[in-house]
Design a protein around this motif. Structure first.
Motif, PDB file in Angstrom:
ATOM      1  N   GLN A   1      -8.949   5.041   2.583  1.00 46.28           N
ATOM      2  CA  GLN A   1      -8.029   4.221   3.357  1.00 46.28           C
ATOM      3  C   GLN A   1      -7.274   5.071   4.359  1.00 46.28           C
ATOM      4  N   ILE A   2      -6.940   6.238   3.936  1.00 44.78           N
ATOM      5  CA  ILE A   2      -6.215   7.128   4.820  1.00 44.78           C
ATOM      6  C   ILE A   2      -7.023   7.396   6.079  1.00 44.78           C
ATOM      7  N   GLN A   3      -8.262   7.589   5.868  1.00 48.12           N
ATOM      8  CA  GLN A   3      -9.104   7.864   7.027  1.00 48.12           C
ATOM      9  C   GLN A   3      -9.224   6.661   7.942  1.00 48.12           C
ATOM     10  N   LYS A   4      -9.332   5.530   7.347  1.00 42.39           N
ATOM     11  CA  LYS A   4      -9.426   4.328   8.172  1.00 42.39           C
ATOM     12  C   LYS A   4      -8.147   4.115   8.964  1.00 42.39           C
ATOM     13  N   ILE A   5      -7.081   4.258   8.268  1.00 40.16           N
ATOM     14  CA  ILE A   5      -5.795   4.073   8.925  1.00 40.16           C
ATOM     15  C   ILE A   5      -5.639   5.058  10.065  1.00 40.16           C
ATOM     16  N   SER A   6      -5.949   6.268   9.745  1.00 46.42           N
ATOM     17  CA  SER A   6      -5.837   7.310  10.755  1.00 46.42           C
ATOM     18  C   SER A   6      -6.692   6.984  11.969  1.00 46.42           C
ATOM     19  N   SER A   7      -7.852   6.535  11.673  1.00 46.58           N
ATOM     20  CA  SER A   7      -8.783   6.197  12.731  1.00 46.58           C
ATOM     21  C   SER A   7      -8.226   5.104  13.626  1.00 46.58           C
TER      22      SER A   7
ATOM     23  N   SER B   1      -5.727  12.560   9.821  1.00 43.87           N
ATOM     24  CA  SER B   1      -5.686  11.981   8.492  1.00 43.87           C
ATOM     25  C   SER B   1      -4.560  12.578   7.678  1.00 43.87           C
TER      26      SER B   1
ATOM     27  N   GLU C   1      -9.554  17.386  13.596  1.00 47.53           N
ATOM     28  CA  GLU C   1      -9.799  15.985  13.756  1.00 47.53           C
ATOM     29  C   GLU C   1      -9.472  15.533  15.150  1.00 47.53           C
TER      30      GLU C   1
ATOM     31  N   THR D   1      -8.102   8.112  -0.254  1.00 50.42           N
ATOM     32  CA  THR D   1      -8.548   8.992   0.822  1.00 50.42           C
ATOM     33  C   THR D   1      -9.309   8.187   1.874  1.00 50.42           C
TER      34      THR D   1
ATOM     35  N   LEU E   1       0.841  -1.188   0.000  1.00 50.10           N
ATOM     36  CA  LEU E   1       0.000   0.000   0.000  1.00 50.10           C
ATOM     37  C   LEU E   1       0.876   1.237   0.000  1.00 50.10           C
TER      38      LEU E   1
ATOM     39  N   PHE F   1      -8.105  -4.124   8.587  1.00 48.77           N
ATOM     40  CA  PHE F   1      -9.262  -3.258   8.400  1.00 48.77           C
ATOM     41  C   PHE F   1      -9.339  -2.660   7.015  1.00 48.77           C
TER      42      PHE F   1
END
Lengths: 169, 169
Positions: free
Chosen positions: A52-58, A68, B150, A50, A45, B168
């Motif tokens: 995925q970025i948010q998920k990762i960040s989360s 993010s 955020e 975008t 990866l 995830f």
DNA sequence: GTAGTATGAATGAACG
DNA sequence: CGTTCATTCATACTAC
């Protein structure tokens, strides 16, 4: 710009917490975060969407403060630097004797002008003023093509109005 | 950086034309140019037409070298990034931890800041005049007043699985 | 304290 | 327009 300059106060490393404390400024990833990010990167990866970025960040927020945009920048930088490193290597290991101009892009990027390098920064007094008044109803691509082909904006030496109170539009 | 940290850090590197090496590479806008551009953008001009771009470029050339394409790109980037930022920040929030009070978000950011766009001593005579009829739209519209930060999930209290491990995605 | 390095952040330019 | 690339600035960290 109005980058939001979101602030974040981070600790100093998981372990650390050196008491030195909460430095507000830039994000300082925890080792766990870096580990996960690196793992993701190595897993292939390299350019997360975008979403995925948010998920990762989360998910990474569990380990500490993160936004993010931090993830976004991390991937951008990581990829860019790897490429950069690689390029440097290949450039040296490969190719003929590295000329003085190993950089082929750094020179005047495109069809720029201004060849004046170490001399009096005197501006050319070209009066090649603007291209014909546009025709309305041109597409964005047209605009771009136009601009990118433009070689020089004259920047007339004799100062224009200077009254640019934005009222010139 | 000093507690200012609002806005942008003015790069010490003054772009060319000044004394010495005019590094020809990419356009490096002067703070005045940025200021004017930002002012225009904020006043509603987010997508200037070709002729507007030319005029702006022409006027801004007083402050230093600039080409139409620079103005073109500037607006493109500025708009794109504002959206991108917004996109990145928003969502993720979801209804998960409900809609906290706006206030809380602010407090979450305790030490920092605001999204203040230019805390710079506004020196330019802002006589922003709405451009002619060729493009009348935006109006006031701008009400991006929300603190899009955020700081969000303070980790939803009950921490997420933590079993993430890349699963995830 | 200064120098060097690693890396977060920003942004001009350009692509699809 | 959204996304990606390249380059540069700024700063945290490390070593001397």
């Amino acid at each position: 710009m109005d980058d939001g300059m979101s602030g974040f106060c981070i600790k100093s490393r998981v372990d650390g917490s050196g008491g030195g404390g909460t430095k507000c400024g830039r994000w300082n990833p925890t080792s766990e975060q870096v580990k996960v990010l690196t793992g993701l990167f190595r897993s292939g990866l390299q350019t997360p969407s975008t979403d995925q970025i948010q998920k990762i960040s989360s998910q990474l927020s569990f380990y500490g403060m993160i936004e993010s945009k931090n993830v976004f920048y991390w991937f951008q930088n990581h990829k860019a630097r790897e490429r950069q490193k690689r390029r440097r290597v290949s450039s040296v290991a490969h190719e003929q004797h590295d000329q003085v101009h190993r950089e082929d892009k750094v020179s005047c990027a495109k069809h720029f002008v201004d060849v004046n390098q170490d001399s009096e920064p005197e501006r050319v007094i070209e009066t090649l003023q603007l291209f014909p008044l546009n025709s309305f109803n041109e597409s964005e691509s047209d605009k771009r093509r136009l601009f990118t082909n433009e070689c020089k904006e004259t920047h007339q030496t004799d100062h224009p109005p200077l009254d640019l109170r934005l009222s010139f539009l």
